[in-house]
Design a protein around this motif. Sequence first.
Motif, PDB file in Angstrom:
ATOM      1  N   TYR A  78       0.730  -1.182  -0.253  1.00  0.00           N
ATOM      2  CA  TYR A  78      -0.001   0.061  -0.031  1.00  0.00           C
ATOM      3  C   TYR A  78       0.849   1.305  -0.118  1.00  0.00           C
ATOM      4  O   TYR A  78       1.955   1.308   0.854  1.00  0.00           O
ATOM      5  N   ALA A  79       0.765   2.204  -0.969  1.00  0.00           N
ATOM      6  CA  ALA A  79       1.458   3.365  -1.190  1.00  0.00           C
ATOM      7  C   ALA A  79       1.526   4.471  -0.233  1.00  0.00           C
ATOM      8  O   ALA A  79       2.136   5.229   0.109  1.00  0.00           O
ATOM      9  N   GLY A  80       0.093   4.255   0.525  1.00  0.00           N
ATOM     10  CA  GLY A  80      -0.340   5.534   1.449  1.00  0.00           C
ATOM     11  C   GLY A  80      -0.660   6.766   0.763  1.00  0.00           C
ATOM     12  O   GLY A  80      -0.752   6.805  -0.447  1.00  0.00           O
ATOM     13  N   ASP A  98       5.775   6.930  -3.610  1.00  0.00           N
ATOM     14  CA  ASP A  98       6.334   5.911  -4.346  1.00  0.00           C
ATOM     15  C   ASP A  98       5.337   5.112  -5.085  1.00  0.00           C
ATOM     16  O   ASP A  98       4.800   4.074  -4.326  1.00  0.00           O
ATOM     17  N   VAL A  99       4.706   5.871  -6.114  1.00  0.00           N
ATOM     18  CA  VAL A  99       3.486   5.031  -6.715  1.00  0.00           C
ATOM     19  C   VAL A  99       3.445   4.659  -8.075  1.00  0.00           C
ATOM     20  O   VAL A  99       2.693   3.863  -8.558  1.00  0.00           O
ATOM     21  N   ALA A 148       4.356   1.087  -8.356  1.00  0.00           N
ATOM     22  CA  ALA A 148       5.856   1.356  -8.045  1.00  0.00           C
ATOM     23  C   ALA A 148       6.643  -0.062  -8.255  1.00  0.00           C
ATOM     24  O   ALA A 148       5.842  -1.144  -8.199  1.00  0.00           O
ATOM     25  N   TYR A 149       7.657  -0.065  -8.164  1.00  0.00           N
ATOM     26  CA  TYR A 149       8.767  -1.285  -8.211  1.00  0.00           C
ATOM     27  C   TYR A 149       8.546  -1.921  -6.793  1.00  0.00           C
ATOM     28  O   TYR A 149       8.495  -1.251  -5.950  1.00  0.00           O
ATOM     29  N   PHE A 150       8.235  -3.238  -6.801  1.00  0.00           N
ATOM     30  CA  PHE A 150       8.257  -4.169  -5.555  1.00  0.00           C
ATOM     31  C   PHE A 150       8.536  -5.298  -5.769  1.00  0.00           C
ATOM     32  O   PHE A 150       8.569  -5.814  -6.759  1.00  0.00           O
ATOM     33  N   SER A 200      -0.179  -5.215  -6.778  1.00  0.00           N
ATOM     34  CA  SER A 200       0.793  -4.281  -7.408  1.00  0.00           C
ATOM     35  C   SER A 200       1.226  -3.260  -6.094  1.00  0.00           C
ATOM     36  O   SER A 200       0.760  -3.554  -4.918  1.00  0.00           O
ATOM     37  N   HIS A 201       2.353  -2.492  -6.075  1.00  0.00           N
ATOM     38  CA  HIS A 201       2.514  -1.571  -5.136  1.00  0.00           C
ATOM     39  C   HIS A 201       1.898  -0.030  -5.389  1.00  0.00           C
ATOM     40  O   HIS A 201       2.504   0.882  -6.211  1.00  0.00           O
TER      41      HIS A 201
END
Length: 313
Positions: free
Chosen positions: A12-14, A237-238, A206-208, A172-173
């Motif tokens: 979770y990107a927030g 970071d999305v 984002a990359y994760f 996904s991130h």
Amino acid sequence: MPRNNNNNRKDYAGLMPRRGWVKRNIHFFRHRVFAQVFKKRLGSVTEPILDPPPVGTTRITWIGHASFLLQFAEHSVLVDPNWAGWHGIVKRQREPGMDINLVPLVDLVLVSHAHFDHLHKKSLKIVDSHEGIVVPKGSATLVKKLGFSDIHEMALWDSIQFGDLNVTHTPSHHWGARYIHDTHRDYGGYIIKSDDLTIFHCGDSAYFEGFKEIGEKHDIDIALMPIGAYEAPSGRDVHMNPEEAITAFQELNAGIMIPMHYRTFPLGNEPYHEPEERLIAEAERLGLQDRVLVLEEGVAMELSPRLNGNGAD
């Protein structure tokens, strides 16, 4: 029944911006939003190819942004359809590659998450499908009045089958809220399988480390990967930059990478041409230029499975 909140998910990107967001937003509105308001849109609109591709191939048409028409011999899928000319004050920079009124009846429509540039209600009201629409968990209420015969709501790693067409919802991130308060909505990408072909649509991310898991679970022929909006005005970071997208593509162990989510809407502070230029440079540096395919909007490309380092057709 209480809604699940995604805030505790590790991907979770927030929602909170990072320090310096005011300065970044001033730059964004001055150099990305206002600078393109009076510019003529680039690109052109083409007619779709209605006949199915030969057995053993898939026809991929990039409509623009994250929107694709995927045609197999027996099935067709429309992903994240978006024909919007504007998103608020953000103007579309390139014409959709296909006339929305000529889009053929497809088997299924997929929406990766609830953000306005992916779940575009006006476009969804026009397109149609035999089997309805697939959305992540928590987003069914957003599409229930858009005219689809069926709504299929999927949690992460859920799969759904229509004949030999199989769809799996992947992580996904990112985040899925359409507004600030509705963080219960899920988000992610899709694995789409038909006729011994497997396509991965990443959605926004984002990359994760989750790309490694997706690649371990699925033998991916073609990966549709986002490469733009990495200089987010919020600083969050999305989204992936082009180098991160190439790394994710390698970890997916996919055959071909097709970039998306760039040059259509100015959603980040990076210059217009930078994502594509950085992508090509990184692919050449790593010797992957033959496996990165840059499409033009509306230009259909027919591809066969396993065009990768593990053995080509």
